[in-house]
Design a protein around this motif. Structure first.
Motif, PDB file in Angstrom:
ATOM      1  N   PHE A   1       0.841  -1.198   0.000  1.00 18.37           N
ATOM      2  CA  PHE A   1       0.000   0.000   0.000  1.00 18.37           C
ATOM      3  C   PHE A   1       0.875   1.247   0.000  1.00 18.37           C
ATOM      4  N   TYR A   2       0.261   2.361  -0.431  1.00 15.08           N
ATOM      5  CA  TYR A   2       0.965   3.642  -0.413  1.00 15.08           C
ATOM      6  C   TYR A   2       0.925   4.223   0.994  1.00 15.08           C
ATOM      7  N   CYS A   3       2.032   4.842   1.374  1.00 16.52           N
ATOM      8  CA  CYS A   3       2.116   5.496   2.687  1.00 16.52           C
ATOM      9  C   CYS A   3       2.612   6.919   2.492  1.00 16.52           C
ATOM     10  N   HIS A   4       1.812   7.898   2.971  1.00 14.89           N
ATOM     11  CA  HIS A   4       2.129   9.321   2.786  1.00 14.89           C
ATOM     12  C   HIS A   4       2.835   9.928   4.000  1.00 14.89           C
ATOM     13  N   CYS A   5       3.195   9.131   4.976  1.00 12.32           N
ATOM     14  CA  CYS A   5       3.854   9.678   6.177  1.00 12.32           C
ATOM     15  C   CYS A   5       5.146  10.390   5.803  1.00 12.32           C
ATOM     16  N   THR A   6       5.312  11.594   6.338  1.00 14.67           N
ATOM     17  CA  THR A   6       6.572  12.312   6.115  1.00 14.67           C
ATOM     18  C   THR A   6       7.637  11.794   7.078  1.00 14.67           C
ATOM     19  N   LEU A   7       8.886  12.068   6.743  1.00 20.43           N
ATOM     20  CA  LEU A   7       9.987  11.661   7.621  1.00 20.43           C
ATOM     21  C   LEU A   7       9.868  12.345   8.978  1.00 20.43           C
ATOM     22  N   GLU A   8       9.372  13.594   8.968  1.00 15.95           N
ATOM     23  CA  GLU A   8       9.224  14.339  10.213  1.00 15.95           C
ATOM     24  C   GLU A   8       8.173  13.684  11.121  1.00 15.95           C
ATOM     25  N   PHE A   9       7.064  13.245  10.508  1.00 12.40           N
ATOM     26  CA  PHE A   9       6.016  12.587  11.275  1.00 12.40           C
ATOM     27  C   PHE A   9       6.533  11.286  11.896  1.00 12.40           C
ATOM     28  N   LEU A  10       7.244  10.507  11.098  1.00 12.40           N
ATOM     29  CA  LEU A  10       7.765   9.227  11.599  1.00 12.40           C
ATOM     30  C   LEU A  10       8.797   9.446  12.700  1.00 12.40           C
TER      31      LEU A  10
ATOM     32  N   ASP B   1      -0.378   0.792  10.254  1.00 14.17           N
ATOM     33  CA  ASP B   1      -0.936   0.972   8.914  1.00 14.17           C
ATOM     34  C   ASP B   1      -1.935   2.117   8.861  1.00 14.17           C
ATOM     35  N   ALA B   2      -2.569   2.410   9.977  1.00 17.53           N
ATOM     36  CA  ALA B   2      -3.572   3.481  10.010  1.00 17.53           C
ATOM     37  C   ALA B   2      -2.971   4.858   9.734  1.00 17.53           C
TER      38      ALA B   2
ATOM     39  N   GLN C   1      -1.345  12.046   6.042  1.00 23.07           N
ATOM     40  CA  GLN C   1      -0.706  13.234   5.452  1.00 23.07           C
ATOM     41  C   GLN C   1      -0.799  13.236   3.930  1.00 23.07           C
ATOM     42  N   GLN C   2      -1.845  12.630   3.413  1.00 20.33           N
ATOM     43  CA  GLN C   2      -2.013  12.521   1.961  1.00 20.33           C
ATOM     44  C   GLN C   2      -2.066  13.891   1.294  1.00 20.33           C
ATOM     45  N   GLN C   3      -2.704  14.847   1.933  1.00 20.49           N
ATOM     46  CA  GLN C   3      -2.848  16.173   1.324  1.00 20.49           C
ATOM     47  C   GLN C   3      -1.526  16.937   1.297  1.00 20.49           C
TER      48      GLN C   3
END
Length: 448
Positions: A92-101, A119-120, A125-127
């Motif tokens: 699946f696609y994951c839009h998490c930024t490095l900063e968020f992680l 996974d949730a 952060q898709q937008q």
């Protein structure tokens, strides 16, 4: 098929060479082909021509292969596989930024719990992040695999969370590229370093997922993870900061390829004899008998083995390795083996003997210039061709120079060898007679 998969990002480490040697041996024993796979997809870290250096080193060590693959040629296949996994919901696609992680990692650290991806988070952060990575779905079941050296290794489901297989720029990660190629080429046996143990469950999950989306049976791979090689002095893992960790450095220092192979195969193993070559080891090596404990790299023992292997060389082999212009000089090199352990040490002794002697320098804290020069002038009056025996030469040289004791023998050794210590002068004398015009030469006698 077995494979050895180096990256062209630095000098070959002795740990990598150990893995290559054992892959070669096991491939021969099982009568299976061996692939060399250059893992060159990390273009930012690749060093030009390192791939050729790796291949040349393998050949130098006596390692041959049946197939050569550059991983970069397979990137289109990696991306195709990732798309199939996406299409069937196994990735699946994951839009998490490095900063968020990073924020989540720090929170886990503060709460004293292991960081796990959820996974949730994938579309939170898709937008704000239009360039997602692709993750393979983690496992809800525990995973075991049997390591040929370490035994059964177990991973709980919480250790198998979803992980990145394609970066935001759509390049494959190490684990994905590696697993895809192992899957594509039907690799059946993997021998590699212990530092890859944590990668193995991810690669198994990738291969199981690929088998599912491609509609083929999952083929289980046999794994063997080699223990670490530690610095003998510090007990820490041999790193790039340790010069002896580089195979190129060892060869440059005058260690023979067969000596290095002999030692690396012996690490953590009890061979039937101390000194052997790669071909011999194929007859008796048993990977199951390799110790699971970390091994310490002892340069002194490698020197011992190298001396043994040097002593086994023929005159012709020694002459070729030392690039000598006369067979008699190879005989002289054999004499120097009495107190030499590497080709570099032999070359140093030969160079000192066949170079103009610097009698102005101090030897053992003393200046022998006057006696050396006086003895040198006396030797010019002698016909060495008529003085075949060292005893007769010594008597004639003492008489001509009027020197004796230390005042005679120390300058004579300096004139013969350019060194203050070494072999018996009587052993060296026949070579001095044969090459007097090259040996009995002074450097800058008058300071010119």
């Amino acid at each position: 098929m077995l494979r050895f998969a180096p990256s062209p990002t630095g000098d070959m480490h002795i740990g990598n060479l150990r893995a290559a040697l054992l892959n070669f041996i096991v491939a021969k024993q099982l009568q299976r082909p061996l692939m060399v796979r250059i893992e060159d997809t990390d273009t930012a870290r690749n060093i030009p021509h390192k791939d050729q250096e790796i291949l040349e080193l393998l050949s130098t060590m006596g390692i041959s292969w049946d197939q050569l693959v550059y991983q970069s040629a397979n990137v289109a296949t990696h991306i195709e596989y990732a798309q199939k996994l996406l299409d069937q919901g196994l990735a699946f696609y994951c839009h998490c930024t490095l900063e968020f992680l990073e924020e989540q990692k720090q929170r886990a650290l503060q709460e004293k719990r292991p960081f796990r991806y959820h996974d949730a988070w994938a579309f939170l952060q898709q937008q704000s992040n239009p360039h997602p990575v692709v993750r393979l779905r983690g496992s809800t079941q525990a995973l075991d695999f049997t390591d040929q050296i370490k035994g059964v290794i177990h991973f709980e489901p919480h250790e198998l969370d979803s992980f990145v297989i394609l970066r935001a720029d759509k390049t494959p990660t190490y684990n994905f590229a590696c697993a895809c190629d192992d899957f594509t080429y039907k690799i059946s046996y993997i021998i590699r370093g212990e530092d890859h143990v944590s990668n193995t469950p991810k690669q198994i999950l990738i291969q199981k997922a690929l088998a599912q989306v491609l509609g083929v049976a999952y083929h289980q791979i046999t794994y063997a993870h080699l223990p670490l090689i530690l610095n003998h002095e510090t007990g820490k893992k041999m790193s790039k900061r340790d010069a002896a960790s580089s195979v190129s450095w060892l060869l440059q220092q005058g260690f023979l390829p067969q000596s290095v192979a002999n030692y690396l195969i012996s690490l953590g193993y009890s061979p039937p004899k101390d000194v052997f070559d790669l071909e011999e080891s194929c007859a008796w090596f048993n990977l199951a008998k390799l110790s699971g404990a970390n091994a310490r790299f002892d340069l002194a023992y490698l020197r011992h083995l190298n001396h043994k292997h040097l002593s086994k060389l023929t005159l012709e082999e020694l002459q070729t390795l030392l690039k000598l212009d006369h067979p008699s000089k190879a005989k002289l090199a054999q004499l120097f083996l009495e107190d030499s352990s590497t080709l570099q040490e032999l070359q140093g002794k030969l160079k000192a003997m066949f170079s103009p002697k610097d009698i102005r320098q101090d030897y053992e804290g003393e200046n022998f210039y006057d006696h050396c020069y006086h003895l040198y002038r006396a030797l010019q009056t002698l016909n060495l061709g008529q003085l075949e025996d060292f005893t007769h030469f010594k008597q004639a040289a003492m008489q001509a120079s009027q020197l004796k004791g230390k005042d005679f023998f120390k300058p004579l050794r300096i004139l013969f060898t350019g060194q203050a210590h070494g072999l018996e002068l009587s052993l060296l004398y026949p070579f001095v007679r044969a090459f007097a015009s090259e040996i009995l030469v002074l450097k800058d006698v008058h300071g010119s």
